[in-house]
Write a protein that holds these residues in place. Structure first.
Motif: not given
Length: 427
Positions: A125-154
């Motif tokens: 269930q790991w969020l894809g983008g954060l999972k990618d940021s955990l990957t180094w040399d084919g290994k996982q060095y952690g667990m995603p915590f939380y995220a947020a991203n830009r939206t168009v606020i109007y």
């Protein structure tokens, strides 16, 4: 991740951070009852106290003899503190890292390899983008915590007055909405349909990715710039189109922090801004009238009905390689990855990093926009060299200013930035 300070959905505020570090004591579950201390470092404002208090109490109640030493870290000087702590004889047991920091510490072999523990931490269930940021040399060095991203606020009231019946769901509809806002507010010389600073490069990433391009690509064990590809150029060109059509008064040689775009939006003279939840919270704090007049929609894709990819800023959780309590630390992460605590993150306004269920988040327009965007989130190149790009003379910012001001053509601006980026990434 550089630039995070807080997160708010509507009137409810929750700070978001993206870096962290902790101290130690090794026996999962503490079944023996032997006194042990598990030190956890999270960043200032990273999680609400309602979550951390409940989490720490449940963990202690379930692990006889274990005390959670919970320490909140300040942002100022955290990079140096992390480096010192992770190489000491008594490192933290659980730490929080920004998603652009993780590769650096993984490459330095100061983080525990959790590849074999992913399933216990709800890895499916790991969020894809954060999972990618955990990957180094084919290994996982952690667990995603939380995220947020830009939206168009109007501004919902300005949209209604301009005859815009629904939030845009494509680039073409977005441009059309800008034109309608400009026409409806033509009598006000201070009005800006869209506030867009010239160097808002995190926003630029969405357009480049939406075109199928990227800022850099791996070449063997290294990375090289990809800003001179047709796809990347198309993304840069669309950025210029938005700047030109919107008539934004934002400086072309500064990013969203100079001036703070939330302060500009808070004046009431702006129809839209591309921002983070905490920026809306800041605008509402300065101008409470905006609370009932704002909403958000995902950054639109060039493909109608789709959201553009977004830079997924957020945090990861890791265990220092030198922790004396690695088994206890894994148990702590397992509890935090459970639906109970991921739902608490979502209720506070964060995109939960280890849960695909965003129902708790999508209870208001801003949360709904975040939930729709996050699954399509991406991160910057996962390489320790990327830190130098953001900390130094960022070539993406220089490229945007050169092209927007006419100092360079599109080809010259992207070519020059690409050469500079490749040099930096090569170390």
């Amino acid at each position: 991740m550089k630039g995070w300070r807080g997160l708010a959905v509507g009137a409810a505020a929750l700070s978001v951070a993206v870096a962290g570090c902790g101290t130690s004591s090794d026996n999962a579950g503490g079944d023996s009852g032997e006194p042990k201390t598990l030190t956890v470092w999270l960043m200032d404002g990273s999680a609400p106290t309602t979550l951390t208090d409940a989490l720490n109490k449940e963990f202690q109640d379930s692990n006889a003899g274990v005390t959670v030493k919970y320490e909140v870290q300040k942002w100022n000087g955290i990079q140096e503190k992390l480096t010192t702590a992770l190489t000491s004889n008594n490192p933290p047991d659980v730490i929080e890292l920004g998603n652009t920091q993780t590769a650096k510490f993984a490459a330095e072999e100061t983080l525990y390899d959790l590849s074999g523990d992913a399933s216990d931490l709800n890895g499916d269930q790991w969020l894809g983008g954060l999972k990618d940021s955990l990957t180094w040399d084919g290994k996982q060095y952690g667990m995603p915590f939380y995220a947020a991203n830009r939206t168009v606020i109007y501004r919902t009231d300005l949209f209604e007055a301009a005859g815009i019946a629904a939030a845009p769901t494509s680039r073409d509809e977005w441009v059309a909405a800008i034109e309608k806002l400009k026409a409806a507010n033509a009598a006000d010389p201070d009005f800006q349909a869209l506030y867009l600073p010239g160097q808002s490069w995190y926003t630029l990433l969405s357009f480049i990715w939406d075109e199928g391009g990227d800022v850099a690509q791996p070449q063997g064990s290294a990375w090289a710039g990809a800003l001179d590809t047709p796809q990347a150029k198309a993304g840069v060109d669309f950025y210029k189109k938005l700047v030109d059509v919107s008539g934004t008064k934002a400086p072309k040689d500064a990013d969203e922090a100079t001036p703070q775009q939330m302060e500009v939006f808070g004046t009431g003279k702006v129809g839209m801004m591309i921002g983070l939840p905490w920026e809306l919270a800041g605008a509402v704090k300065a101008n409470p009238d905006l609370e009932s007049k704002t909403a958000a929609f995902p950054i639109p894709s060039k493909t109608a009905g789709k959201a553009a990819p977004v830079f997924l800023g957020g945090s990861n959780l890791a265990i220092p390689a030198g922790s004396q309590n690695s088994d206890l630390a894994k148990a702590y992460l397992k509890l935090l990855s459970s639906k109970k605590y991921q739902d608490m993150l979502a209720e506070g306004g964060s995109v939960p990093g280890t849960s695909t269920d965003t129902q708790k988040l999508a209870t208001n327009p801003l949360g709904k926009a975040l939930a729709e965007s996050a699954p399509n989130g991406k991160v910057t190149p996962t390489t320790p060299a990327w830190a130098a790009v953001e900390a130094g003379q960022n070539p993406l910012k220089d490229m945007l200013t050169a092209y927007l001001t006419g100092a360079k053509s599109l080809d010259d601006a992207t070519s020059g930035a690409n050469a500079s980026l490749s040099k930096t990434l090569a170390g």
